[in-house]
Design a protein around this motif. Structure first.
Motif, mmCIF file in Angstrom:
data_model
loop_
_atom_site.group_PDB
_atom_site.id
_atom_site.type_symbol
_atom_site.label_atom_id
_atom_site.label_comp_id
_atom_site.label_asym_id
_atom_site.label_seq_id
_atom_site.Cartn_x
_atom_site.Cartn_y
_atom_site.Cartn_z
ATOM 1 N N TYR A 179 0.834 -1.202 0.000
ATOM 2 C CA TYR A 179 0.000 0.000 0.000
ATOM 3 C C TYR A 179 0.871 1.254 0.000
ATOM 4 O O TYR A 179 0.535 2.253 -0.597
ATOM 5 C CB TYR A 179 -0.898 -0.032 1.238
ATOM 6 C CG TYR A 179 -2.183 0.766 1.101
ATOM 7 C CD1 TYR A 179 -3.268 0.248 0.394
ATOM 8 C CD2 TYR A 179 -2.323 2.013 1.693
ATOM 9 C CE1 TYR A 179 -4.455 0.963 0.291
ATOM 10 C CE2 TYR A 179 -3.505 2.732 1.588
ATOM 11 C CZ TYR A 179 -4.567 2.201 0.882
ATOM 12 O OH TYR A 179 -5.741 2.910 0.773
ATOM 13 N N MET A 180 2.008 1.138 0.699
ATOM 14 C CA MET A 180 2.945 2.264 0.771
ATOM 15 C C MET A 180 3.471 2.634 -0.608
ATOM 16 O O MET A 180 3.947 3.726 -0.823
ATOM 17 C CB MET A 180 4.160 1.875 1.617
ATOM 18 C CG MET A 180 3.970 1.979 3.084
ATOM 19 S SD MET A 180 5.589 1.688 3.795
ATOM 20 C CE MET A 180 5.269 0.317 4.821
ATOM 21 N N LYS A 181 3.459 1.630 -1.530
ATOM 22 C CA LYS A 181 4.102 1.856 -2.827
ATOM 23 C C LYS A 181 3.147 2.406 -3.881
ATOM 24 O O LYS A 181 3.505 2.494 -5.048
ATOM 25 C CB LYS A 181 4.701 0.540 -3.329
ATOM 26 C CG LYS A 181 5.813 0.027 -2.453
ATOM 27 C CD LYS A 181 6.642 -1.015 -3.156
ATOM 28 C CE LYS A 181 6.002 -2.359 -3.077
ATOM 29 N NZ LYS A 181 6.665 -3.444 -3.736
ATOM 30 N N HIS A 182 1.899 2.707 -3.486
ATOM 31 C CA HIS A 182 0.924 3.189 -4.466
ATOM 32 C C HIS A 182 1.434 4.407 -5.213
ATOM 33 O O HIS A 182 1.917 5.361 -4.599
ATOM 34 C CB HIS A 182 -0.382 3.570 -3.760
ATOM 35 C CG HIS A 182 -1.420 2.507 -3.884
ATOM 36 N ND1 HIS A 182 -2.092 2.287 -5.060
ATOM 37 C CD2 HIS A 182 -1.892 1.605 -3.003
ATOM 38 C CE1 HIS A 182 -2.937 1.289 -4.882
ATOM 39 N NE2 HIS A 182 -2.826 0.845 -3.637
ATOM 40 N N SER A 183 1.308 4.388 -6.534
ATOM 41 C CA SER A 183 1.762 5.563 -7.282
ATOM 42 C C SER A 183 0.815 6.741 -7.025
ATOM 43 O O SER A 183 1.248 7.885 -7.016
ATOM 44 C CB SER A 183 1.877 5.247 -8.769
ATOM 45 O OG SER A 183 0.676 4.719 -9.255
ATOM 46 N N ALA A 184 -0.477 6.462 -6.779
ATOM 47 C CA ALA A 184 -1.402 7.559 -6.442
ATOM 48 C C ALA A 184 -1.365 7.755 -4.921
ATOM 49 O O ALA A 184 -2.339 7.482 -4.217
ATOM 50 C CB ALA A 184 -2.803 7.208 -6.912
#
Ligand SMILES: Nc1ncnc2c1ncn2[C@@H]1O[C@H](COP(=O)(O)OP(=O)(O)OP(=O)(O)O)[C@@H](O)[C@H]1O
Length: 581
Positions: free
Chosen positions: A439-444
């Protein structure tokens, strides 16, 4: 694929045997992307092609390659041993396989009396090494090579492989190949190829590659964009539904029971969650009988062996009965299974570009399809206007759960299933932790924020009865409602929570015995120290104690996680795009 164009109207005279293959495949008309790309690419133009998912881009580069092999006389012994004519690179093994299969279907109609045209697959497997690839290459003398970046690079670096006759390079799913995780290898591949060649870049989302596309050595490229009102095919309905995380699995079951579909793909964020839910779904089907109709479940992710991945895809594709594939983004791009008419995303992908690719596994080649995305109530609802700006319009869908247990009873079912085997609990914890990491890596990142996550609902979605210790949710442990992270009134005795597997359980008990001994010694030491410490110092150490305790608990859980990981080599956070050569 709304406009129809007869193949006879193609602005390039296609070889009769290629035309026969097209007829046999049942492609009565050209798709717009084929009508625009084939003449350009076959006639020495570099092309950058963007066209919606399922619009036939593969044929749009395979036909020009075959045409060029003929026109450049690479279908003769002139192409010397160790040389090849065309190279097609794709980001996954499955996709390479698919392209190779399509080429073979064309070649079945190649005149038998001519010098053969051959194509070779270059993907990493346990069964064959790069040396084996080389042996086959030298023996069969294929003109076309199809493969994934790592393996292709290893192959091209073999001293006997000559690249100077390479006349065509195709990067399929080019934006993916040009992004950070692959670009290093792609750059090295490009360096080995002659500058005098034709290059074709293909993807439904090539725009997202930005200026990277110019690093591929394109020469006066033609940009071919097949316009569509939205970025998705017209035959594909895009929907979203707003949910509480703990209801996601129930809703998934409800869709399966109440929606008509032939084949469905369900996307999970990580490999480990696929493994976990695959086994739970089977339990719900076989033991709890929660599915109305017979459905075959399949699981596919990047930590599985190549052979078994391909077998799964083949069986899922060929099965005539209703089937559901639980998977990750490894099966998001390019995979073409014509009967897939339903896609469900339990969570939006962490890479926004992947959204269209996931949805686009349904509604291909003008066939009706639906893609439903679950959004957590709250901040995630902003994903809808966010996509709208990108010309991706989602319709809201209300989703009632009918004919299934209540939320509360479902959680009880889930919990008791987890409690039957500690291995399931380990998987649940690892899936949860991996979800948060992902989740931390979401681009948005402005929408998908850790601060807005419903950690309790999420834990229940994973069937957890206790929150795992992780820094992101430390505050819950200081909260009286969730004392020590327990989500249930009656804490479970974790020391007695056993593995079904006897050997694993024996190992756990041994470790437990040792850790109890260490704890006993530590306690004795602390007590002696306390007896000898002046009263004034005691207040300070009392304050430090709770912080130390929390740290220790976290350490212990980390060790438990490590033990769990040792017996299961499956990776947690999904990194399954990266192929091992
Ligand atoms: N001319 C045609 N007429 C009918 N069907 C076609 C035609 N060309 C290709 N197809 C079919 O369309 C489907 C999608 O093709 P393909 O996989 O090449 O799409 P794509 O544009 O590459 O999609 P993606 O972007 O998802 O990779 C395939 O099942 C293929 O057999």
């Amino acid at each position: 694929m709304s406009k129809t164009l007869s193949w006879d109207e193609c602005d390039y005279k296609i070889q009769p045997w290629i035309k026969t293959s097209i007829d046999v495949m049942g492609f009565d008309t050209m798709t717009p992307v084929q009508a625009s790309t084939i003449p350009m690419f076959a006639r020495n133009k570099d092309v950058v092609v963007e066209s919606v998912t399922g619009s036939g881009k593969t044929v749009a580069f395979v036909v020009p390659i075959l045409e060029k092999i003929i026109s450049e006389e690479a279908n003769t012994p002139n192409l010397k041993k160790g040389h090849f004519h065309s190279l097609i690179v794709t980001p996954t093994r499955e996709l390479s396989n698919q392209v190779q299969t399509l080429i073979q279907s064309f070649l079945e109609h190649y005149p038998g009396n001519e010098y053969p045209i051959r194509s070779q697959l270059l993907v990493g497997t346990n069964q064959s090494s790069v040396r084996d690839d080389l042996e086959n290459f030298l023996q069969n003398r294929p003109q076309i090579l199809v493969g994934t970046p790592g393996r292709v690079l290893d192959f091209l670096q073999m001293p006997t492989v000559q690249t100077k006759s390479c006349s065509v390079l195709v990067l399929d799913e080019a934006d993916r190949l040009l992004d950070l995780s692959f670009f290093g290898e792609i750059e090295k591949i490009l360096k080995t190829l002659p500058k005098q060649r034709r290059t074709g870049l293909f993807s439904a989302t090539i725009g997202s590659a930005g200026s990277q596309i110019f690093k591929t050595g394109l020469r006066n490229p033609v940009k071919i964009t097949v316009n569509s009102k939205t970025k998705a095919p017209a035959s594909l309905g895009l929907f979203y539904t707003v949910v509480e995380p703990e209801t996601k699995i129930l809703r998934l079951l409800s869709i399966m029971n109440n929606y008509k579909f032939k084949k469905c793909i369900v996307y999970f964020p990580t490999c480990i969650s696929v493994t976990y839910f695959y086994s739970f779904m089977q339990y719900l089907q076989k033991e709890q009988k929660l599915l109305d109709e017979e459905v075959d479940f399949f699981s596919l992710h990047g930590k599985l062996q190549t052979g078994s991945r391909q077998k799964t895809l083949d069986s899922f594709g060929k099965l005539l009965a209703k089937a559901v594939l639980l998977t990750t983004d490894v099966a998001a791009r390019g995979i073409d299974i014509p009967d897939v008419d339903l896609v469900i995303q339990l969570d939006p992908p962490s890479d926004t570009n992947m959204f269209l690719h996931r949805c686009g596994r349904a509604g291909r080649a003008n066939k009706e399809g639906r893609a439903i995305t679950f959004l957590n109530r709250g901040r995630e609802e902003d994903y809808v206007p966010f996509l709208e700006v990108k010309n991706i319009e989602l319709k809201e869908m209300s989703l009632k759960v009918t004919g299934l247990p209540s939320e509360k009873s479902f959680y009880e079912i889930f919990k008791s299933w987890v409690l039957q085997d500690r291995a399931r609990y380990d998987l649940a914890v690892r899936s949860y932790v991996a979800f948060v990491k992902n989740y931390m890596k979401h681009s948005a990142s402005s929408i998908f924020r850790l601060q807005s996550l419903d950690y309790i609902g999420l834990a229940k979605m994973y069937g957890l009865f206790r929150l795992p210790r992780m820094p992101e949710i430390n505050t819950y442990f200081q909260n009286d409602t969730f004392k020590d992270g327990w989500l249930v009134d009656q804490p479970i005795n974790m020391d007695k929570f056993a593995y079904m597997d006897k050997r694993r359980e024996e190992k756990r008990l041994d470790l437990l015995k040792n850790s109890n001994k260490i704890n006993e010694k530590r306690r004795e030491k602390v007590e002696t120290r306390q007896r000898n410490t002046p009263w004034s110092n005691k207040m300070q150490s009392k304050e430090d104690r709770s912080a130390r305790k929390a740290k220790l608990a976290m350490k212990r859980e980390e060790i438990e996680r490590q033990i769990a990981n040792e017996s299961d080599s499956d990776g947690d956070v999904q990194e399954d795009w990266k192929e091992t050569p």
